[in-house]
Design an enzyme around this catalytic site. Structure first.
Site, PDB file in Angstrom:
ATOM      1  N   GLN A   1       4.172  -8.612  -6.418  1.00  0.00           N
ATOM      2  CA  GLN A   1       5.468  -8.696  -6.121  1.00  0.00           C
ATOM      3  C   GLN A   1       6.510  -8.525  -7.029  1.00  0.00           C
ATOM      4  OE1 GLN A   1       6.562  -8.157  -2.736  1.00  0.00           O
ATOM      5  NE2 GLN A   1       4.453  -8.917  -1.581  1.00  0.00           N
TER       6      GLN A   1
ATOM      7  N   SER B   1      -0.410  -3.972  -6.783  1.00  0.00           N
ATOM      8  CA  SER B   1      -0.779  -3.110  -5.613  1.00  0.00           C
ATOM      9  C   SER B   1       0.205  -1.853  -5.679  1.00  0.00           C
ATOM     10  CB  SER B   1      -0.922  -3.518  -4.281  1.00  0.00           C
ATOM     11  OG  SER B   1      -2.126  -4.063  -4.102  1.00  0.00           O
TER      12      SER B   1
ATOM     13  N   HIS C   1       1.062  -0.061  -3.213  1.00  0.00           N
ATOM     14  CA  HIS C   1       1.982   0.103  -1.928  1.00  0.00           C
ATOM     15  C   HIS C   1       3.210  -1.013  -1.865  1.00  0.00           C
ATOM     16  CE1 HIS C   1       0.626  -3.353   0.629  1.00  0.00           C
ATOM     17  NE2 HIS C   1      -0.437  -3.441  -0.588  1.00  0.00           N
TER      18      HIS C   1
ATOM     19  N   THR D   1     -16.537   6.250  -7.291  1.00  0.00           N
ATOM     20  CA  THR D   1     -15.839   7.304  -7.441  1.00  0.00           C
ATOM     21  C   THR D   1     -14.299   6.978  -7.301  1.00  0.00           C
ATOM     22  OG1 THR D   1     -17.614   8.715  -6.681  1.00  0.00           O
ATOM     23  CG2 THR D   1     -15.399   9.597  -6.704  1.00  0.00           C
TER      24      THR D   1
ATOM     25  N   CYS E   1       0.343 -11.073   5.749  1.00  0.00           N
ATOM     26  CA  CYS E   1      -1.031 -11.189   5.899  1.00  0.00           C
ATOM     27  C   CYS E   1      -1.389 -12.273   6.766  1.00  0.00           C
ATOM     28  CB  CYS E   1      -1.577 -11.463   4.359  1.00  0.00           C
ATOM     29  SG  CYS E   1      -1.353 -10.127   3.364  1.00  0.00           S
TER      30      CYS E   1
HETATM   31  C1  LIG Z   1       1.517 -11.432  -3.799  1.00  0.00           C
HETATM   32  C2  LIG Z   1       0.443 -10.518  -3.326  1.00  0.00           C
HETATM   33  N1  LIG Z   1      -0.900 -10.693  -3.713  1.00  0.00           N
HETATM   34  C3  LIG Z   1      -1.738 -10.043  -3.290  1.00  0.00           C
HETATM   35  C4  LIG Z   1      -1.388  -8.982  -2.214  1.00  0.00           C
HETATM   36  C5  LIG Z   1      -2.821  -8.287  -1.679  1.00  0.00           C
HETATM   37  O1  LIG Z   1      -2.360  -6.982  -1.757  1.00  0.00           O
HETATM   38  P1  LIG Z   1      -3.540  -5.773  -1.161  1.00  0.00           P
HETATM   39  O2  LIG Z   1      -3.350  -5.992   0.185  1.00  0.00           O
HETATM   40  O3  LIG Z   1      -2.687  -4.372  -1.456  1.00  0.00           O
HETATM   41  O4  LIG Z   1      -4.772  -5.933  -1.922  1.00  0.00           O
HETATM   42  C6  LIG Z   1      -0.269  -9.100  -1.618  1.00  0.00           C
HETATM   43  C7  LIG Z   1      -0.017  -8.384  -0.213  1.00  0.00           C
HETATM   44  O5  LIG Z   1       0.557  -8.807   0.431  1.00  0.00           O
HETATM   45  C8  LIG Z   1       0.679  -9.906  -2.233  1.00  0.00           C
HETATM   46  O6  LIG Z   1       2.140  -9.813  -1.604  1.00  0.00           O
END
Ligand SMILES: Cc1ncc(COP(=O)(O)O)c(C=O)c1O
Length: 386
Positions: free
Chosen positions: A189, A209, A211, A250, A336
């Site tokens: 984040q 990440s 996204h 890959t 999550c």
């Molecule tokens: C602080 C943090 N770490 C890890 C993740 C996990 O990322 P990903 O689901 O793209 O592997 C998230 C996703 O919500 C996150 O906010």
């Protein structure tokens, strides 16, 4: 659907829309440059490899790292798990299977660190999950207090995903260096939202990440320090020896190219975007306070993510109001955890009761949020809760 009815997306902490410029950069890698970057003997392979290496440079520029310190993964979940389990493997290989191991993390980590650390405990590692201050920040003194001669890893989230508080990663890194302990940060984040400079904050490992910074889903990085000290981490995936033998499989070339393009855009936009979103965040909070005077802010009042507002409406069960909030895309606790009825462990750790956690919503904004969106969002909240 007219513009007035269009839902308002305030869930940028969960995921960000793909920037159209990122999509444009990715598109040829689906259609024209579809080669396998491991195919070293023909132009399709060379083009794919060129795209991957460009992305490696783009992301390393964003975080002031060396391209060779970047390994592409499927996302921060994989990167977090890789660090934790491969470090155990590395130390046990080097020092014997019974080497005493102590890891320190916090009680407000993302589940991909938290649950991996619980699994590490089951595998014989002693783990301390330290509590944060009331603002959701790890205090250096609390970490100092729980260090042991066999402490080998500190793992702390840089910007907390639910409540937005920013951890003192620079100070924590200095402490780790002083004691020769590895420091990992889950910067998912943080990257693209606040300055992340690994020259001035020399962490050993960093996860992110794509996204979360306007790139595609299913692509991420693990940064592994290559000098002062040079660290080698055993692979987590074995196979064809891709990524210089560090991570087989890959490569997802279009997604990696997108990650790189997204990183370059963030590098250019971050200084301005950070100020703009922080202004909008503060504006939204001021408007909500006017409309709902009982609302309370979670996390640190100022040392917080420029895009995050975590708000508790005491005595309110958000679930019961969902039908009235349909035009607003937001999160209850961590995205999550959505679908699970459990109160968020992060909010619980900050001292919120189950009922307060049920009255908590996370609004997060980003590149396409406008002041008009926030006026509408406040009106929706005011109508639902007054
Ligand atoms: C602080 C943090 N770490 C890890 C993740 C996990 O990322 P990903 O689901 O793209 O592997 C998230 C996703 O919500 C996150 O906010």
């Amino acid at each position: 659907m007219n513009e007035q009815q269009k839902p308002i997306y305030l869930d940028y902490n969960a995921t960000t829309p793909l920037d159209p410029e990122v999509f444009a950069a990715m598109e040829p890698y689906f259609k024209i440059h579809f080669g396998n970057p491991a195919s070293a003997n023909h132009p399709w392979g060379w083009a794919a490899q060129k795209g991957v290496e460009k992305a490696r440079t783009q992301i390393s520029t964003l975080i002031a790292a060396n391209p060779l310190e970047i390994t592409f993964t499927s996302g921060a979940t994989e990167s977090n798990n890789w660090v934790i389990f491969s470090l155990i493997e590395k130390i046990r290989r080097e020092e014997g299977p019974n080497a005493p191991l102590h890891f320190v993390t916090s009680a407000i980590e993302h589940s991909s660190v938290m649950k991996a650390m619980k699994e590490a405990e089951r595998r014989g590692v002693e783990v301390d999950f330290i509590k944060t201050n009331k603002h959701g920040q790890v205090e250096v003194e609390s970490v100092q207090r729980c260090l042991k001669p066999h402490t080998r890893l500190l793992s702390f989230i840089w910007v907390q995903n639910e409540v937005g508080s920013i951890n003192p990663i620079q100070e924590l890194t200095a402490l780790a260096k002083e004691r020769q302990i590895y420091l990992h940060t889950d910067a998912t984040q943080a990257v693209g939202k606040i300055p992340v400079n690994l020259e001035t904050t020399p962490v050993d490992f960093l996860s992110a990440s794509a996204h979360k910074f306007y790139g595609p889903k299913g692509a991420g990085i693990l940064y592994i320090r290559s000098k002062n000290p040079k660290i080698s981490l055993p692979p987590y995936f074995f196979g064809g020896g891709q990524e210089y033998g560090k991570r087989s499989g890959t490569l997802n070339v279009p997604a990696i190219v997108g990650l790189g393009a997204a990183a370059e855009l963030c590098k250019n936009k971050l200084p301005e975007e950070r100020v703009r979103t922080a202004f909008l965040r503060d504006y939204l909070w001021a408007e909500i306070k006017k409309a709902l005077p009982n609302a309370r802010l979670n996390g640190h009042p100022t040392e917080r993510s420029p895009i995050n507002l975590s708000i508790t409406l005491p005595g309110t069960n958000i679930d019961l109001f969902l039908p009235k909030l349909g035009e607003l895309a937001f999160s209850q606790g961590s995205a999550c955890h959505t679908g699970s009825m459990d109160a968020s462990p992060v909010l619980q750790s900050l001292g919120l009761t189950d009922s307060e956690a049920q009255g908590t919503l996370r609004l997060s904004l980003g590149r396409w949020t406008t002041q008009e969106d926030l006026n509408r969002a406040t009106a929706i909240l005011a109508k639902a809760f007054n």
